[in-house]
Motif scaffolding. Structure first.
Motif, mmCIF file in Angstrom:
data_model
loop_
_atom_site.group_PDB
_atom_site.id
_atom_site.type_symbol
_atom_site.label_atom_id
_atom_site.label_comp_id
_atom_site.label_asym_id
_atom_site.label_seq_id
_atom_site.Cartn_x
_atom_site.Cartn_y
_atom_site.Cartn_z
ATOM 1 N N GLY A 73 30.328 40.108 38.028
ATOM 2 C CA GLY A 73 31.222 39.922 39.362
ATOM 3 C C GLY A 73 30.915 39.664 40.891
ATOM 4 O O GLY A 73 31.598 39.252 41.677
ATOM 5 N N LEU A 75 32.770 36.119 40.679
ATOM 6 C CA LEU A 75 34.259 36.598 40.912
ATOM 7 C C LEU A 75 34.134 36.620 42.578
ATOM 8 O O LEU A 75 35.703 36.344 42.641
ATOM 9 N N SER A 76 33.161 37.061 42.727
ATOM 10 C CA SER A 76 33.261 37.382 44.121
ATOM 11 C C SER A 76 32.953 35.679 44.794
ATOM 12 O O SER A 76 33.636 35.539 45.691
ATOM 13 N N ALA A 87 36.888 33.841 44.764
ATOM 14 C CA ALA A 87 37.465 34.864 45.444
ATOM 15 C C ALA A 87 37.005 34.143 47.002
ATOM 16 O O ALA A 87 37.709 33.493 47.766
ATOM 17 N N VAL A 142 36.012 42.975 48.475
ATOM 18 C CA VAL A 142 36.457 42.154 47.117
ATOM 19 C C VAL A 142 36.450 43.462 46.475
ATOM 20 O O VAL A 142 35.979 44.646 46.114
ATOM 21 N N ASP A 143 38.043 44.159 45.688
ATOM 22 C CA ASP A 143 38.206 44.962 44.148
ATOM 23 C C ASP A 143 37.706 44.181 42.725
ATOM 24 O O ASP A 143 38.782 43.300 42.973
ATOM 25 N N PHE A 144 37.949 44.757 42.632
ATOM 26 C CA PHE A 144 37.128 44.580 41.095
ATOM 27 C C PHE A 144 37.961 45.369 40.284
ATOM 28 O O PHE A 144 37.933 46.581 40.053
ATOM 29 N N SER A 180 42.842 31.154 41.218
ATOM 30 C CA SER A 180 43.042 31.588 42.252
ATOM 31 C C SER A 180 44.965 31.927 42.892
ATOM 32 O O SER A 180 45.275 30.708 42.896
ATOM 33 N N SER A 202 44.132 36.542 44.857
ATOM 34 C CA SER A 202 44.616 36.990 43.754
ATOM 35 C C SER A 202 43.497 36.203 43.588
ATOM 36 O O SER A 202 43.993 35.205 42.873
ATOM 37 N N VAL A 206 41.142 40.765 40.382
ATOM 38 C CA VAL A 206 40.456 40.418 41.812
ATOM 39 C C VAL A 206 41.194 40.349 42.564
ATOM 40 O O VAL A 206 42.773 40.156 42.393
ATOM 41 N N ARG A 207 40.808 41.452 43.778
ATOM 42 C CA ARG A 207 41.805 41.153 45.014
ATOM 43 C C ARG A 207 40.632 40.795 46.204
ATOM 44 O O ARG A 207 39.924 42.080 46.127
ATOM 45 N N ALA A 208 40.945 40.175 46.869
ATOM 46 C CA ALA A 208 39.651 40.149 48.094
ATOM 47 C C ALA A 208 40.684 40.029 49.348
ATOM 48 O O ALA A 208 41.856 39.082 49.240
#
Length: 135
Positions: A53, A56-57, A60, A85-87, A99, A116, A125-127
């Motif tokens: 994660g 990914l963070s 993003a 950050v939403d996984f 992205s 996204s 992922v949505r951030a």
């Protein structure tokens, strides 16, 4: 990684030592949209065998910053103030992640944007970030 995936992508210039260590991050300009990508590898995996994660963070955060920077086009340095950050789904080593960013507002002090991260047409992922003009 297929040739179709990498078509039009090139390494993002001057990404800095940390991103060169975990990346490289690739870039493609798609009309007005800036698309960044990363090819994940085994070295990006956590103990469960999915992409960490933190990677990914980081990706993003970088994508959000570059989108705000491009939208502002003023040469000012900015820094992340808040990153949410939403996984949504796990990514696996070997996944090609792209992205998609949307800048909501660039102000004199604060900027706001959404991102996204997608594997194919699947959002993983949505951030959302708030950036401040530094200095």
């Amino acid at each position: 990684m297929s040739t179709t995936q990498t078509a039009g992508f090139s390494p993002f210039p001057n990404q800095g030592p940390f991103l060169e260590h975990v990346g490289p991050i690739l870039i493609r300009e798609d009309g007005d949209e800036l698309v960044l990508a990363i090819q994940t590898e085994e070295r990006h995996a956590n103990h469960r065998g999915t992409v960490q994660g933190g990677l990914l963070s980081t990706f993003a955060d970088f994508a959000l910053g570059r989108a705000i920077e491009a939208d502002a086009d003023d040469g000012k340095d900015r820094a992340t103030v808040s990153l949410t950050v939403d996984f949504l789904k796990p990514a696996k080593p070997g996944d090609w992640i792209e992205s998609r960013t949307k800048v909501d507002r660039v102000g004199g002090t604060l900027s706001f944007a959404d991102c996204s991260l997608c594997v194919g047409d699947k959002e993983i992922v949505r951030a959302r970030a708030v950036w401040v003009v530094a200095g």
